[in-house]
Write a protein that holds these residues in place. Structure first.
Motif, short mmCIF file in Angstrom:
data_model
loop_
_atom_site.label_atom_id
_atom_site.label_comp_id
_atom_site.label_asym_id
_atom_site.label_seq_id
_atom_site.Cartn_x
_atom_site.Cartn_y
_atom_site.Cartn_z
N TYR A 1 10.36 22.30 16.01
CA TYR A 1 10.77 23.40 17.05
C TYR A 1 11.95 22.73 17.70
O TYR A 1 12.66 22.87 18.00
CB TYR A 1 9.91 24.61 17.15
N GLY A 2 11.64 21.52 17.76
CA GLY A 2 12.04 21.10 18.50
C GLY A 2 11.70 20.80 20.03
O GLY A 2 12.26 19.80 21.07
N ALA A 3 11.34 22.09 21.33
CA ALA A 3 10.99 22.19 22.08
C ALA A 3 9.80 22.65 22.11
O ALA A 3 8.78 23.22 21.22
CB ALA A 3 11.54 22.83 22.58
N SER A 4 8.86 22.35 23.78
CA SER A 4 7.87 23.37 23.63
C SER A 4 6.91 23.11 24.85
O SER A 4 7.92 22.17 25.61
CB SER A 4 6.41 22.03 22.90
N GLU A 5 6.18 24.29 24.73
CA GLU A 5 5.93 24.12 27.08
C GLU A 5 4.19 23.18 26.77
O GLU A 5 3.96 22.41 27.68
CB GLU A 5 5.20 25.40 27.19
N VAL A 6 3.88 22.55 25.58
CA VAL A 6 2.99 22.11 25.88
C VAL A 6 3.29 20.39 25.92
O VAL A 6 3.99 20.21 24.90
CB VAL A 6 2.47 22.18 24.26
N PRO A 7 2.59 19.39 26.12
CA PRO A 7 3.38 17.63 26.35
C PRO A 7 2.41 17.23 25.47
O PRO A 7 1.52 17.89 24.06
CB PRO A 7 1.96 17.55 27.58
N ASP A 8 3.40 16.97 24.78
CA ASP A 8 3.53 15.70 23.83
C ASP A 8 3.84 16.53 22.38
O ASP A 8 3.31 15.76 21.61
CB ASP A 8 2.48 14.70 23.97
N ARG A 9 3.48 17.75 22.28
CA ARG A 9 3.10 18.54 21.37
C ARG A 9 4.50 18.14 20.63
O ARG A 9 4.22 17.95 19.32
CB ARG A 9 3.03 20.10 21.62
N VAL A 10 6.21 18.05 20.05
CA VAL A 10 7.17 18.41 19.81
C VAL A 10 6.67 16.66 19.04
O VAL A 10 6.78 16.48 18.03
CB VAL A 10 8.14 18.16 20.58
N ASP A 11 6.21 15.52 19.74
CA ASP A 11 6.43 14.62 19.40
C ASP A 11 5.00 14.46 18.19
O ASP A 11 4.99 13.69 17.07
CB ASP A 11 6.18 13.75 20.33
N ALA A 12 3.81 14.99 18.70
CA ALA A 12 2.96 15.22 17.67
C ALA A 12 3.34 16.02 16.21
O ALA A 12 2.74 15.63 15.21
CB ALA A 12 1.35 15.65 18.09
N ILE A 13 4.22 16.78 16.50
CA ILE A 13 4.56 17.59 15.40
C ILE A 13 5.23 16.30 14.36
O ILE A 13 5.78 16.91 13.41
CB ILE A 13 5.40 19.19 15.54
#
Length: 341
Positions: free
Chosen positions: A88-100
Motif C-alpha cells: 500500500y505504501g502507507a500505514s498508521e502502524v510504525p514500520d509496517r510499510v517496511d515490514a511488508i
C-alpha cells in the motif's frame, strides 16, 4: 444486503493491531503436526478446510488489500510467507510499510490485475493461499481456483465478509470482520492466544475512546480517497464500508451512509456541496500530499463546517479491514471531538 466490493489497485483495501509489527514467531507458537490442537478445521466461504499442521508456505494475493498480510505480520507469521503481492505504501502502524516491503515476492510476474496468475501460483507450491476476496480464485480471471489449489495440497481462504458473489460482500462491514479474520488466522496457525491478545488490546483502546465521546453530539464526517478516481470527480466517497462502524465508535457518522449500498458512492458536485460535513477523512492512496488534497476540498466547499474549522484527518490502512482499526477510531475521535482529548 449485498455490498459491491470494489477492487481498485488502492485498497491496496482493502487493513493492524496494538503493537509494532514483528515477523518472528515464538518457539511456543511454532510447531508441527504433533503440536497440540491440530488438526483444526475452519469453515470459509461455505466449505470446510482441515489443517493438519500450521501452514509454512503461505502465498498472499493482492486483490487491492493489505489487510491479510498485515494481520499475518501482527500475529508474528511473516516467516511463513513465501510470496506476498500486497502493498500500500502507507500505514498508521510504525514500520509496517517496511515490514511488508521486506517480504518475499516469489519473483512472480504479476498479471494486469497486479496479482498472481494460475501457473505462477501453482509453481510456488503453497500449502495455504490467502485472497482478499473470493473472486481471487476465479478461473475466468486467470487465477488458480480453490479446487486447483486443493489438488496440490493447498488450503485457501478469503475474509468471511468477502465471500459470496464475485464483486460483493455480504452484510454490513464492521470491525468485527477484522477480529474474525484474526481469530481465523489464530486457529489456522496455532496462535490463537496471540490473536486474542491483539483483539483484546484493540477493544480496550476503542472502549477508551467511546467512553470519552459517548455523550458528545455526533459529528458528520465525509470519507474520500482523492487519488482513486473510478468515475466522476466524487466517485470515491466512502459509502457502505467498515469505516461506518469505525466512525460510530469515534463519535461520528458518515454523511453519505445510505447514499449507496456499494463500498463507494459516486456523487455529483451538487450533492457534495449540499452535505453537512463537520470533519473530513482523507484516505491516503499514493498521494504526494494528502494535506493539500484536504485543503483543495476545503477551498472548493468553504461552506462546510469542516472547512471553517480546518477539521480533517489523513488515514491509510487503518480505515479498511485489518488489525489496526483502533488507530482509525482514535485519530478520527481526536479530529471530530478535539476538546475531549
Amino acid at each position: 444486503m449485498k455490498v459491491k466490493r470494489t477492487v481498485p489497485a488502492v485498497i491496496g483495501a482493502l487493513c493492524l493491531a496494538a503493537t509494532a509489527c514483528t515477523t518472528a514467531t515464538t518457539s511456543a507458537e511454532s510447531g508441527g503436526a504433533d503440536r497440540p490442537g491440530f488438526p483444526v478445521t475452519i469453515e470459509n466461504c461455505g466449505k470446510e478446510y482441515t489443517f493438519t499442521e500450521p501452514p509454512s508456505r503461505v502465498v498472499v494475493m493482492n486483490g487491492g488489500s493489505v489487510a491479510e498480510v498485515s494481520a499475518l505480520l501482527e500475529l508474528g507469521l511473516g516467516d511463513r510467507i513465501v510470496a506476498n503481492a500486497q502493498s500500500y505504501g502507507a500505514s498508521e502502524v510504525p514500520d509496517r510499510v517496511d515490514a511488508i516491503a521486506a517480504l518475499p515476492t516469489g519473483d512472480i510476474e504479476l498479471n494486469e490485475q497486479m496479482d498472481i496468475p494460475r501457473e505462477a501460483m501453482v509453481g510456488l507450491a503453497p500449502d495455504f493461499v490467502i485472497s482478499t476476496y473470493d473472486g481471487g480464485f476465479r478461473a475466468e480471471a486467470g487465477f488458480a481456483t480453490r479446487d486447483d489449489l486443493a489438488r496440490i495440497g493447498a488450503n485457501t481462504y478469503a475474509p468471511a465478509s468477502a465471500c459470496g458473489e464475485v464483486g460483493t460482500v455480504s452484510g454490513r462491514p464492521s470491525i468485527e470482520d477484522s477480529y474474525r479474520m484474526l481469530r481465523d488466522f489464530g486457529k489456522i496457525f496455532g496462535v490463537g492466544e496471540r490473536a486474542e491478545e491483539v483483539i483484546a488490546e484493540s477493544e480496550r483502546r476503542i472502549s477508551a475512546v467511546t467512553d470519552q465521546v459517548g455523550d458528545l453530539p455526533e459529528q458528520k464526517a465525509m470519507v474520500i480517497v482523492p487519488g482513486m478516481a473510478m468515475g466522476g470527480e466524487f466517485s470515491s466517497v466512502g459509502g457502505n464500508g467498515i469505516w461506518n462502524d469505525i466512525l460510530t465508535k469515534a463519535g461520528a457518522v458518515n454523511t453519505f451512509d445510505g447514499a449507496t449500498d456499494n463500498l463507494f458512492a459516486d456523487l455529483s458536485k451538487e450533492q457534495v456541496a449540499k452535505a453537512d460535513v463537520d470533519a473530513l477523512i482523507v484516505v491516503n492512496y499514493q498521494a504526494p500530499d494528502s494535506d493539500a488534497d484536504a485543503r483543495a476540498l476545503f477551498d472548493q466547499f468553504p461552506q462546510w463546517d469542516a472547512a471553517k474549522n480546518d477539521r480533517y484527518v489523513v488515514l491509510s490502512d487503518s480505515i479498511y479491514l485489518g488489525p489496526s482499526n483502533h488507530l482509525a477510531v482514535e485519530r478520527i475521535a481526536e479530529a471530530v471531538h478535539p476538546d475531549a482529548f
